[in-house]
Design a protein around this motif. Structure first.
Motif, mmCIF file in Angstrom:
data_model
loop_
_atom_site.group_PDB
_atom_site.id
_atom_site.type_symbol
_atom_site.label_atom_id
_atom_site.label_comp_id
_atom_site.label_asym_id
_atom_site.label_seq_id
_atom_site.Cartn_x
_atom_site.Cartn_y
_atom_site.Cartn_z
ATOM 1 N N MET A 1 2.702 27.446 13.623
ATOM 2 C CA MET A 1 3.090 26.289 12.834
ATOM 3 C C MET A 1 2.251 26.245 11.561
ATOM 4 S SD MET A 1 3.028 22.296 13.920
ATOM 5 C CE MET A 1 1.921 21.352 12.917
ATOM 6 N N SER A 2 2.895 26.028 10.437
ATOM 7 C CA SER A 2 2.184 25.902 9.167
ATOM 8 C C SER A 2 1.559 24.528 9.046
ATOM 9 C CB SER A 2 3.155 26.111 8.006
ATOM 10 O OG SER A 2 3.685 27.405 8.031
ATOM 11 N N ARG A 3 0.429 24.502 8.372
ATOM 12 C CA ARG A 3 -0.229 23.229 8.075
ATOM 13 C C ARG A 3 0.032 22.943 6.595
ATOM 14 N NH1 ARG A 3 -4.572 19.730 9.590
ATOM 15 N NH2 ARG A 3 -5.874 19.220 7.812
ATOM 16 N N TYR A 4 0.650 21.792 6.311
ATOM 17 C CA TYR A 4 1.018 21.450 4.946
ATOM 18 C C TYR A 4 0.121 20.352 4.379
ATOM 19 C CZ TYR A 4 5.282 24.070 5.807
ATOM 20 O OH TYR A 4 6.175 25.068 6.108
ATOM 21 N N LYS A 5 0.069 20.333 3.053
ATOM 22 C CA LYS A 5 -0.645 19.288 2.323
ATOM 23 C C LYS A 5 0.416 18.278 1.871
ATOM 24 C CE LYS A 5 -4.052 18.534 -1.269
ATOM 25 N NZ LYS A 5 -4.880 19.115 -2.315
ATOM 26 N N ILE A 6 0.266 17.044 2.334
ATOM 27 C CA ILE A 6 1.294 16.021 2.151
ATOM 28 C C ILE A 6 0.698 14.810 1.451
ATOM 29 C CG2 ILE A 6 2.848 14.446 3.383
ATOM 30 C CD1 ILE A 6 2.857 16.768 5.570
ATOM 31 N N ALA A 7 1.428 14.296 0.481
ATOM 32 C CA ALA A 7 1.027 13.070 -0.215
ATOM 33 C C ALA A 7 1.966 11.942 0.199
ATOM 34 C CB ALA A 7 1.084 13.248 -1.728
ATOM 35 N N ILE A 8 1.370 10.826 0.567
ATOM 36 C CA ILE A 8 2.121 9.585 0.766
ATOM 37 C C ILE A 8 1.783 8.724 -0.445
ATOM 38 C CG2 ILE A 8 2.477 7.548 2.206
ATOM 39 C CD1 ILE A 8 3.324 10.231 3.520
ATOM 40 N N VAL A 9 2.780 8.424 -1.244
ATOM 41 C CA VAL A 9 2.552 7.654 -2.457
ATOM 42 C C VAL A 9 3.119 6.258 -2.272
ATOM 43 C CG1 VAL A 9 2.492 9.717 -3.902
ATOM 44 C CG2 VAL A 9 4.648 8.498 -3.626
ATOM 45 N N ALA A 10 2.408 5.277 -2.833
ATOM 46 C CA ALA A 10 2.838 3.884 -2.727
ATOM 47 C C ALA A 10 2.371 3.115 -3.956
ATOM 48 C CB ALA A 10 2.273 3.241 -1.464
ATOM 49 N N ILE A 11 3.088 2.063 -4.239
ATOM 50 C CA ILE A 11 2.733 1.166 -5.334
ATOM 51 C C ILE A 11 2.397 -0.184 -4.720
ATOM 52 C CG2 ILE A 11 3.576 -0.014 -7.397
ATOM 53 C CD1 ILE A 11 5.547 2.378 -7.702
ATOM 54 N N THR A 12 1.222 -0.693 -5.030
ATOM 55 C CA THR A 12 0.832 -2.011 -4.549
ATOM 56 C C THR A 12 0.215 -2.786 -5.703
ATOM 57 O OG1 THR A 12 -0.415 -3.232 -2.866
ATOM 58 C CG2 THR A 12 -1.290 -1.095 -3.511
ATOM 59 N N LEU A 13 1.106 -3.319 -6.520
ATOM 60 C CA LEU A 13 0.703 -4.089 -7.691
ATOM 61 C C LEU A 13 0.891 -5.573 -7.420
ATOM 62 C CD1 LEU A 13 2.306 -1.969 -10.557
ATOM 63 C CD2 LEU A 13 -0.103 -2.113 -9.942
ATOM 64 N N ASN A 14 -0.046 -6.351 -7.880
ATOM 65 C CA ASN A 14 -0.041 -7.809 -7.760
ATOM 66 C C ASN A 14 -0.587 -8.236 -6.396
ATOM 67 O OD1 ASN A 14 1.180 -8.200 -10.398
ATOM 68 N ND2 ASN A 14 3.040 -7.403 -9.450
ATOM 69 N N GLU A 15 -1.497 -9.148 -6.432
ATOM 70 C CA GLU A 15 -2.279 -9.544 -5.260
ATOM 71 C C GLU A 15 -1.471 -9.838 -3.993
ATOM 72 O OE1 GLU A 15 -6.027 -12.451 -4.159
ATOM 73 O OE2 GLU A 15 -5.116 -12.563 -6.138
ATOM 74 N N PRO A 16 -0.306 -10.470 -4.056
ATOM 75 C CA PRO A 16 0.414 -10.722 -2.797
ATOM 76 C C PRO A 16 0.763 -9.458 -2.008
ATOM 77 C CG PRO A 16 1.324 -12.070 -4.553
ATOM 78 C CD PRO A 16 0.351 -11.110 -5.199
ATOM 79 N N TYR A 17 0.818 -8.299 -2.672
ATOM 80 C CA TYR A 17 1.185 -7.053 -2.000
ATOM 81 C C TYR A 17 -0.012 -6.284 -1.453
ATOM 82 C CZ TYR A 17 5.723 -7.947 -4.030
ATOM 83 O OH TYR A 17 6.919 -8.527 -4.364
ATOM 84 N N TRP A 18 -1.205 -6.607 -1.911
ATOM 85 C CA TRP A 18 -2.390 -5.845 -1.504
ATOM 86 C C TRP A 18 -2.592 -5.775 0.004
ATOM 87 C CZ3 TRP A 18 -6.370 -8.453 -5.294
ATOM 88 C CH2 TRP A 18 -6.033 -8.119 -6.606
ATOM 89 N N PRO A 19 -2.496 -6.880 0.743
ATOM 90 C CA PRO A 19 -2.822 -6.804 2.184
ATOM 91 C C PRO A 19 -1.948 -5.844 2.981
ATOM 92 C CG PRO A 19 -2.718 -9.092 1.469
ATOM 93 C CD PRO A 19 -2.195 -8.253 0.336
ATOM 94 N N PHE A 20 -0.696 -5.651 2.548
ATOM 95 C CA PHE A 20 0.227 -4.819 3.318
ATOM 96 C C PHE A 20 -0.199 -3.358 3.394
ATOM 97 C CE2 PHE A 20 2.993 -8.265 1.705
ATOM 98 C CZ PHE A 20 3.403 -8.770 2.925
ATOM 99 N N ILE A 21 -0.841 -2.869 2.364
ATOM 100 C CA ILE A 21 -1.128 -1.440 2.285
ATOM 101 C C ILE A 21 -2.088 -0.969 3.380
ATOM 102 C CG2 ILE A 21 -3.051 -1.525 0.630
ATOM 103 C CD1 ILE A 21 -0.109 0.970 0.613
ATOM 104 N N PHE A 22 -2.971 -1.843 3.830
ATOM 105 C CA PHE A 22 -3.937 -1.471 4.873
ATOM 106 C C PHE A 22 -3.218 -1.142 6.187
ATOM 107 C CE2 PHE A 22 -6.184 -4.038 1.772
ATOM 108 C CZ PHE A 22 -7.287 -3.240 1.501
ATOM 109 N N ASP A 23 -2.232 -1.968 6.568
ATOM 110 C CA ASP A 23 -1.476 -1.707 7.797
ATOM 111 C C ASP A 23 -0.590 -0.480 7.659
ATOM 112 O OD1 ASP A 23 -2.580 -3.834 9.165
ATOM 113 O OD2 ASP A 23 -0.911 -5.202 8.756
ATOM 114 N N MET A 24 -0.020 -0.284 6.471
ATOM 115 C CA MET A 24 0.819 0.895 6.284
ATOM 116 C C MET A 24 -0.004 2.156 6.477
ATOM 117 S SD MET A 24 1.895 3.616 4.234
ATOM 118 C CE MET A 24 1.713 3.382 2.478
ATOM 119 N N ILE A 25 -1.169 2.212 5.844
ATOM 120 C CA ILE A 25 -2.011 3.408 5.958
ATOM 121 C C ILE A 25 -2.500 3.588 7.398
ATOM 122 C CG2 ILE A 25 -4.226 4.426 5.280
ATOM 123 C CD1 ILE A 25 -3.691 3.323 2.455
ATOM 124 N N ALA A 26 -2.944 2.516 8.036
ATOM 125 C CA ALA A 26 -3.416 2.625 9.427
ATOM 126 C C ALA A 26 -2.307 3.120 10.349
ATOM 127 C CB ALA A 26 -3.953 1.277 9.901
#
Length: 128
Positions: A1-26
């Motif tokens: 099996m190959s091991r790949y380098k993968i980017a997960i990109v996201a936009i989290t602009l404006n304070e109301p959206y900031w908290p969500f990114i922690f759960d998404m990454i976890a």
């Protein structure tokens, strides 16, 4: 099996959206593409001292819906960085991974149905 380098990109602009990114990454760390090198790249206006396991691209805030409309413009500003990856996936900051996601998503074009449109058939999904 190959091991790949993968980017997960996201936009989290404006304070109301900031908290969500922690759960998404976890949740991604728990369920997404085990056995591969997965990096998170965020275009955000969060304070510089925010502790988050991601590469931060400082971005001036602008009101919704502009962040989503300009997402590809933002990504292309980091074209050289993104060229380092075998696969790049955009994930909304307020999404969560709730089960294993494996090599079956490694392909030329991959998409997922937004939960709102999967659960509410009367809504017309966007074609982005």
């Amino acid at each position: 099996m190959s091991r790949y380098k993968i980017a997960i990109v996201a936009i989290t602009l404006n304070e109301p959206y900031w908290p969500f990114i922690f759960d998404m990454i976890a949740s991604a760390r728990k369920f997404l593409l085990k056995g591969h090198e997965v990096d998170f790249i965020l275009w955000t206006d969060m304070p510089a001292d925010t502790k988050i396991d991601a590469k931060i691209i400082p971005t001036e805030p602008f009101e919704w819906p502009l962040p989503t409309l300009y997402r590809y413009h933002l990504f292309l500003r980091q074209e050289e960085l993104l060229k380092e990856y075998d696969y790049i996936y955009y994930v909304d900051a307020d999404m969560k991974f709730v089960a294993r996601v494996g090599d079956e998503i490694l392909g030329d074009l991959v998409a997922a149905q937004h939960p709102m449109y999967a659960l509410r058939r009367e809504y017309m999904p966007p074609y982005e």
